[in-house]
Write a protein that holds these residues in place. Structure first.
Motif, PDB file in Angstrom:
ATOM      1  N   TYR A  42       0.803  -1.219   0.000  1.00  0.00           N
ATOM      2  CA  TYR A  42       0.000   0.000   0.000  1.00  0.00           C
ATOM      3  C   TYR A  42       0.844   1.281   0.000  1.00  0.00           C
ATOM      4  O   TYR A  42       0.311   2.366   0.186  1.00  0.00           O
ATOM      5  CB  TYR A  42      -0.943  -0.006   1.210  1.00  0.00           C
ATOM      6  CG  TYR A  42      -1.873  -1.199   1.191  1.00  0.00           C
ATOM      7  CD1 TYR A  42      -3.000  -1.210   0.383  1.00  0.00           C
ATOM      8  CD2 TYR A  42      -1.590  -2.327   1.947  1.00  0.00           C
ATOM      9  CE1 TYR A  42      -3.838  -2.307   0.337  1.00  0.00           C
ATOM     10  CE2 TYR A  42      -2.420  -3.428   1.910  1.00  0.00           C
ATOM     11  CZ  TYR A  42      -3.542  -3.416   1.108  1.00  0.00           C
ATOM     12  OH  TYR A  42      -4.365  -4.511   1.058  1.00  0.00           O
ATOM     13  N   GLN A  45      -0.103   4.371  -2.018  1.00  0.00           N
ATOM     14  CA  GLN A  45      -1.187   5.242  -1.549  1.00  0.00           C
ATOM     15  C   GLN A  45      -0.666   6.553  -0.943  1.00  0.00           C
ATOM     16  O   GLN A  45      -1.457   7.474  -0.739  1.00  0.00           O
ATOM     17  CB  GLN A  45      -2.021   4.510  -0.501  1.00  0.00           C
ATOM     18  CG  GLN A  45      -2.813   3.341  -1.032  1.00  0.00           C
ATOM     19  CD  GLN A  45      -3.851   3.775  -2.044  1.00  0.00           C
ATOM     20  OE1 GLN A  45      -3.808   3.349  -3.181  1.00  0.00           O
ATOM     21  NE2 GLN A  45      -4.776   4.609  -1.652  1.00  0.00           N
ATOM     22  N   GLN A  55     -11.897   2.784   0.090  1.00  0.00           N
ATOM     23  CA  GLN A  55     -12.120   2.114  -1.193  1.00  0.00           C
ATOM     24  C   GLN A  55     -11.100   1.013  -1.487  1.00  0.00           C
ATOM     25  O   GLN A  55     -11.217   0.327  -2.498  1.00  0.00           O
ATOM     26  CB  GLN A  55     -12.078   3.132  -2.349  1.00  0.00           C
ATOM     27  CG  GLN A  55     -13.330   3.990  -2.467  1.00  0.00           C
ATOM     28  CD  GLN A  55     -13.348   5.122  -1.458  1.00  0.00           C
ATOM     29  OE1 GLN A  55     -12.308   5.676  -1.141  1.00  0.00           O
ATOM     30  NE2 GLN A  55     -14.524   5.459  -0.955  1.00  0.00           N
ATOM     31  N   LEU A  56     -10.104   0.853  -0.646  1.00  0.00           N
ATOM     32  CA  LEU A  56      -9.078  -0.168  -0.870  1.00  0.00           C
ATOM     33  C   LEU A  56      -9.624  -1.556  -0.562  1.00  0.00           C
ATOM     34  O   LEU A  56     -10.473  -1.726   0.315  1.00  0.00           O
ATOM     35  CB  LEU A  56      -7.857   0.107   0.003  1.00  0.00           C
ATOM     36  CG  LEU A  56      -7.088   1.383  -0.289  1.00  0.00           C
ATOM     37  CD1 LEU A  56      -5.973   1.569   0.733  1.00  0.00           C
ATOM     38  CD2 LEU A  56      -6.514   1.343  -1.687  1.00  0.00           C
ATOM     39  N   SER A  57      -9.132  -2.533  -1.280  1.00  0.00           N
ATOM     40  CA  SER A  57      -9.527  -3.915  -0.997  1.00  0.00           C
ATOM     41  C   SER A  57      -8.475  -4.536  -0.073  1.00  0.00           C
ATOM     42  O   SER A  57      -7.496  -5.119  -0.517  1.00  0.00           O
ATOM     43  CB  SER A  57      -9.666  -4.714  -2.289  1.00  0.00           C
ATOM     44  OG  SER A  57      -8.455  -4.687  -3.005  1.00  0.00           O
ATOM     45  N   ILE A  58      -8.707  -4.380   1.204  1.00  0.00           N
ATOM     46  CA  ILE A  58      -7.809  -4.908   2.237  1.00  0.00           C
ATOM     47  C   ILE A  58      -8.479  -6.155   2.802  1.00  0.00           C
ATOM     48  O   ILE A  58      -9.675  -6.137   3.099  1.00  0.00           O
ATOM     49  CB  ILE A  58      -7.584  -3.862   3.348  1.00  0.00           C
ATOM     50  CG1 ILE A  58      -6.954  -2.598   2.748  1.00  0.00           C
ATOM     51  CG2 ILE A  58      -6.707  -4.421   4.446  1.00  0.00           C
ATOM     52  CD1 ILE A  58      -6.886  -1.427   3.688  1.00  0.00           C
ATOM     53  N   PRO A  59      -7.731  -7.266   2.934  1.00  0.00           N
ATOM     54  CA  PRO A  59      -8.327  -8.491   3.483  1.00  0.00           C
ATOM     55  C   PRO A  59      -9.000  -8.230   4.836  1.00  0.00           C
ATOM     56  O   PRO A  59      -8.500  -7.458   5.657  1.00  0.00           O
ATOM     57  CB  PRO A  59      -7.135  -9.432   3.651  1.00  0.00           C
ATOM     58  CG  PRO A  59      -6.109  -8.924   2.692  1.00  0.00           C
ATOM     59  CD  PRO A  59      -6.309  -7.443   2.613  1.00  0.00           C
ATOM     60  N   LYS A  60     -10.139  -8.851   5.051  1.00  0.00           N
ATOM     61  CA  LYS A  60     -10.929  -8.616   6.269  1.00  0.00           C
ATOM     62  C   LYS A  60     -10.195  -9.004   7.544  1.00  0.00           C
ATOM     63  O   LYS A  60     -10.471  -8.454   8.598  1.00  0.00           O
ATOM     64  CB  LYS A  60     -12.253  -9.364   6.179  1.00  0.00           C
ATOM     65  CG  LYS A  60     -13.182  -8.807   5.137  1.00  0.00           C
ATOM     66  CD  LYS A  60     -14.521  -9.510   5.186  1.00  0.00           C
ATOM     67  CE  LYS A  60     -15.379  -9.103   4.024  1.00  0.00           C
ATOM     68  NZ  LYS A  60     -16.147  -7.914   4.240  1.00  0.00           N
TER      69      LYS A  60
END
Length: 98
Positions: A42, A45, A55-60
């Motif tokens: 990241y 960013q 809006q980022l796709s970060i693992p849950k």
């Protein structure tokens, strides 16, 4: 009498200090923790608005903390937590684990 008690106390502390065991492998610093949270993914960013983190796709399973400029933050250290720190203009200026 007082001097002999004090002398024995100092001698006992000196002997106990020599008995300490130190394992260099167990001494880790914050930088030794590595990139457990994936902060390296990241770094691009940096410079973008702080609110763009949503809006980022970060693992849950990765906890995320957003730190606006001059905000209070706890000093606890979780190597798997992904942190986004902002500057005065609300842009990301640092991405790190901790």
């Amino acid at each position: 009498m007082k001097k002999s008690i004090m002398l024995w106390g100092v001698l006992a502390m000196a002997l106990l200090a020599g008995c300490q065991w130190h394992d260099p492998a167990s001494t880790k610093t914050l930088s030794d923790a590595g990139d457990v949270c994936g902060a390296a993914h990241y770094q691009h960013q940096i410079g973008k608005p702080l609110n763009s983190v949503a809006q980022l796709s970060i693992p849950k399973q990765v906890p995320v903390r957003i730190l606006p400029w001059n905000s209070a933050a706890t000093m606890d250290f979780f190597p798997n937590r992904l942190n986004f720190a902002g500057d005065k203009a609300d842009n990301i200026n640092r991405v790190f684990c901790g």
